[in-house]
Motif scaffolding. Structure first.
Motif, PDB file in Angstrom:
ATOM      1  N   THR A  31      18.419  10.348  72.718  1.00 15.65           N
ATOM      2  CA  THR A  31      17.884   9.015  72.992  1.00 15.65           C
ATOM      3  C   THR A  31      18.848   8.260  73.905  1.00 15.65           C
ATOM      4  OG1 THR A  31      18.972   8.024  71.082  1.00 15.65           O
ATOM      5  CG2 THR A  31      16.761   8.964  70.718  1.00 15.65           C
ATOM      6  N   ALA A  32      18.366   7.209  74.527  1.00 12.71           N
ATOM      7  CA  ALA A  32      19.213   6.409  75.422  1.00 12.71           C
ATOM      8  C   ALA A  32      20.441   5.848  74.698  1.00 12.71           C
ATOM      9  CB  ALA A  32      18.389   5.297  76.068  1.00 12.71           C
ATOM     10  N   PRO A  33      20.294   5.272  73.491  1.00 13.52           N
ATOM     11  CA  PRO A  33      21.493   4.764  72.803  1.00 13.52           C
ATOM     12  C   PRO A  33      22.498   5.878  72.491  1.00 13.52           C
ATOM     13  CG  PRO A  33      19.529   3.816  71.817  1.00 13.52           C
ATOM     14  CD  PRO A  33      19.071   4.886  72.768  1.00 13.52           C
ATOM     15  N   ARG A  34      22.013   7.022  72.057  1.00 12.75           N
ATOM     16  CA  ARG A  34      22.925   8.129  71.737  1.00 12.75           C
ATOM     17  C   ARG A  34      23.646   8.622  72.984  1.00 12.75           C
ATOM     18  NH1 ARG A  34      19.112  11.432  67.441  1.00 12.75           N
ATOM     19  NH2 ARG A  34      19.542  10.057  65.690  1.00 12.75           N
ATOM     20  N   LEU A  35      22.931   8.727  74.092  1.00 12.11           N
ATOM     21  CA  LEU A  35      23.573   9.159  75.339  1.00 12.11           C
ATOM     22  C   LEU A  35      24.646   8.169  75.774  1.00 12.11           C
ATOM     23  CD1 LEU A  35      20.390  10.388  77.224  1.00 12.11           C
ATOM     24  CD2 LEU A  35      22.326  11.823  76.515  1.00 12.11           C
ATOM     25  N   ALA A  36      24.348   6.883  75.674  1.00 15.28           N
ATOM     26  CA  ALA A  36      25.316   5.855  76.081  1.00 15.28           C
ATOM     27  C   ALA A  36      26.542   5.866  75.169  1.00 15.28           C
ATOM     28  CB  ALA A  36      24.653   4.480  76.065  1.00 15.28           C
ATOM     29  N   ILE A  37      26.321   5.969  73.869  1.00 14.30           N
ATOM     30  CA  ILE A  37      27.438   5.956  72.920  1.00 14.30           C
ATOM     31  C   ILE A  37      28.285   7.211  73.075  1.00 14.30           C
ATOM     32  CG2 ILE A  37      28.039   6.002  70.457  1.00 14.30           C
ATOM     33  CD1 ILE A  37      25.535   4.137  70.046  1.00 14.30           C
ATOM     34  N   LEU A  38      27.654   8.357  73.237  1.00  9.56           N
ATOM     35  CA  LEU A  38      28.408   9.594  73.443  1.00  9.56           C
ATOM     36  C   LEU A  38      29.211   9.522  74.741  1.00  9.56           C
ATOM     37  CD1 LEU A  38      29.126  12.392  72.407  1.00  9.56           C
ATOM     38  CD2 LEU A  38      27.095  13.271  73.579  1.00  9.56           C
ATOM     39  N   GLY A  39      28.617   8.978  75.791  1.00  8.55           N
ATOM     40  CA  GLY A  39      29.330   8.810  77.050  1.00  8.55           C
ATOM     41  C   GLY A  39      30.567   7.941  76.888  1.00  8.55           C
ATOM     42  N   LEU A  40      30.444   6.859  76.129  1.00  9.08           N
ATOM     43  CA  LEU A  40      31.588   5.984  75.884  1.00  9.08           C
ATOM     44  C   LEU A  40      32.672   6.719  75.101  1.00  9.08           C
ATOM     45  CD1 LEU A  40      32.716   2.988  76.010  1.00  9.08           C
ATOM     46  CD2 LEU A  40      31.945   2.875  73.646  1.00  9.08           C
ATOM     47  N   LEU A  41      32.280   7.433  74.053  1.00  9.70           N
ATOM     48  CA  LEU A  41      33.263   8.131  73.223  1.00  9.70           C
ATOM     49  C   LEU A  41      33.990   9.227  73.993  1.00  9.70           C
ATOM     50  CD1 LEU A  41      31.436   8.434  69.787  1.00  9.70           C
ATOM     51  CD2 LEU A  41      33.126   6.742  70.518  1.00  9.70           C
ATOM     52  N   GLU A  42      33.331   9.809  74.994  1.00  8.59           N
ATOM     53  CA  GLU A  42      33.970  10.858  75.795  1.00  8.59           C
ATOM     54  C   GLU A  42      35.094  10.310  76.660  1.00  8.59           C
ATOM     55  OE1 GLU A  42      30.726  12.557  77.966  1.00  8.59           O
ATOM     56  OE2 GLU A  42      30.227  13.958  76.366  1.00  8.59           O
ATOM     57  N   THR A  43      35.052   9.032  76.969  1.00  6.78           N
ATOM     58  CA  THR A  43      36.037   8.466  77.895  1.00  6.78           C
ATOM     59  C   THR A  43      36.942   7.405  77.279  1.00  6.78           C
ATOM     60  OG1 THR A  43      34.411   6.839  78.661  1.00  6.78           O
ATOM     61  CG2 THR A  43      34.563   8.906  79.893  1.00  6.78           C
ATOM     62  N   ASP A  44      36.551   6.818  76.176  1.00  6.80           N
ATOM     63  CA  ASP A  44      37.317   5.730  75.560  1.00  6.80           C
ATOM     64  C   ASP A  44      38.350   6.316  74.600  1.00  6.80           C
ATOM     65  OD1 ASP A  44      38.236   3.626  73.891  1.00  6.80           O
ATOM     66  OD2 ASP A  44      36.405   2.499  74.254  1.00  6.80           O
ATOM     67  N   ARG A  45      39.614   6.115  74.874  1.00  6.52           N
ATOM     68  CA  ARG A  45      40.689   6.664  74.045  1.00  6.52           C
ATOM     69  C   ARG A  45      41.289   5.618  73.102  1.00  6.52           C
ATOM     70  NH1 ARG A  45      38.413  10.340  74.341  1.00  6.52           N
ATOM     71  NH2 ARG A  45      38.409  11.852  76.000  1.00  6.52           N
ATOM     72  N   THR A  46      40.565   4.509  72.876  1.00  5.79           N
ATOM     73  CA  THR A  46      41.093   3.460  72.004  1.00  5.79           C
ATOM     74  C   THR A  46      40.680   3.642  70.553  1.00  5.79           C
ATOM     75  OG1 THR A  46      39.211   1.972  72.340  1.00  5.79           O
ATOM     76  CG2 THR A  46      41.069   1.783  73.898  1.00  5.79           C
ATOM     77  N   HIS A  47      39.906   4.677  70.252  1.00  3.83           N
ATOM     78  CA  HIS A  47      39.415   4.911  68.899  1.00  3.83           C
ATOM     79  C   HIS A  47      38.639   3.682  68.432  1.00  3.83           C
ATOM     80  CE1 HIS A  47      43.012   7.344  69.594  1.00  3.83           C
ATOM     81  NE2 HIS A  47      42.315   8.292  68.988  1.00  3.83           N
ATOM     82  N   PRO A  48      37.532   3.396  69.117  1.00  8.29           N
ATOM     83  CA  PRO A  48      36.836   2.120  68.910  1.00  8.29           C
ATOM     84  C   PRO A  48      36.136   2.003  67.567  1.00  8.29           C
ATOM     85  CG  PRO A  48      35.533   3.559  70.306  1.00  8.29           C
ATOM     86  CD  PRO A  48      36.858   4.251  70.086  1.00  8.29           C
TER      87      PRO A  48
END
Length: 181
Positions: A31-48
């Motif tokens: 889904t669009a939300p899952r794709l966006a969240i996965l994309g963020l987690l792949e690049t964000d190293r702040t452990h959000p």
């Protein structure tokens, strides 16, 4: 310790198609939300936290809700697409780097750093634990004071205030950490 010791290489950024394949391979719809969240987690190293994920994605995804972010993160945790990270407080924080590595948590500001696990000798879990517990993995977390907090007094106070403000904002809408949901 050098700050390079706290860096592990980020996986290469995947295109939308690669993310969709990862989601489907994990048994999840792309889904669009899952794709966006996965994309963020792949690049964000702040452990959000979930709130930080929402804040980062909201400008490009205005209909995204905190509830959707939590539900997605919990699905990702169950599917092994991210892993929970213990940080300050009871907020769920996630790590998009799923390969084995350790963490260092600054006890003053709460920042979490990735630490390559090859910097220490391999750990062996105990052969047996009480009450039939079975070890499925070992995680190492170092308690540290980061360079920014250990630096000059003025810089430390400003950094702590910024970190406090981030945590206060996240804590207001955050849920307690519960990766088993």
């Amino acid at each position: 310790m050098s700050s390079e010791l706290f860096r592990i290489s980020a996986p290469p950024s995947r295109d939308g198609g690669g993310r969709a394949e990862r989601l489907r391979a994990a048994g999840l719809k792309a889904t669009a939300p899952r794709l966006a969240i996965l994309g963020l987690l792949e690049t964000d190293r702040t452990h959000p936290s979930a709130q930080a994920v929402l804040d980062a994605l909201k400008p490009e995804h205005p209909t995204l809700s905190l509830s959707t972010v939590y539900e997605t993160l919990e699905a990702f945790l169950r599917a092994g697409l991210c892993r929970p990270v213990a940080g300050e407080g009871a907020l769920l924080r996630v790590d998009g780097t799923t390969h084995a590595h350790d963490h260092a948590v600054c006890r003053q500001c709460g920042r979490i750093f990735d630490v390559a696990s090859n910097l220490r000798p391999p750990l062996k879990p105990p052969a047996s634990l009480p009450e039939g517990l079975a070890v499925t993995g070992v995680r190492v977390e170092y308690e540290v004071v980061c360079g920014r907090c250990a630096g000059g007094r003025g810089a430390r106070a400003t950094h702590r205030t910024e970190a406090s403000n981030r945590r206060a904002g996240a804590g207001a809408a955050g849920r307690p950490r519960n990766p088993k949901r």
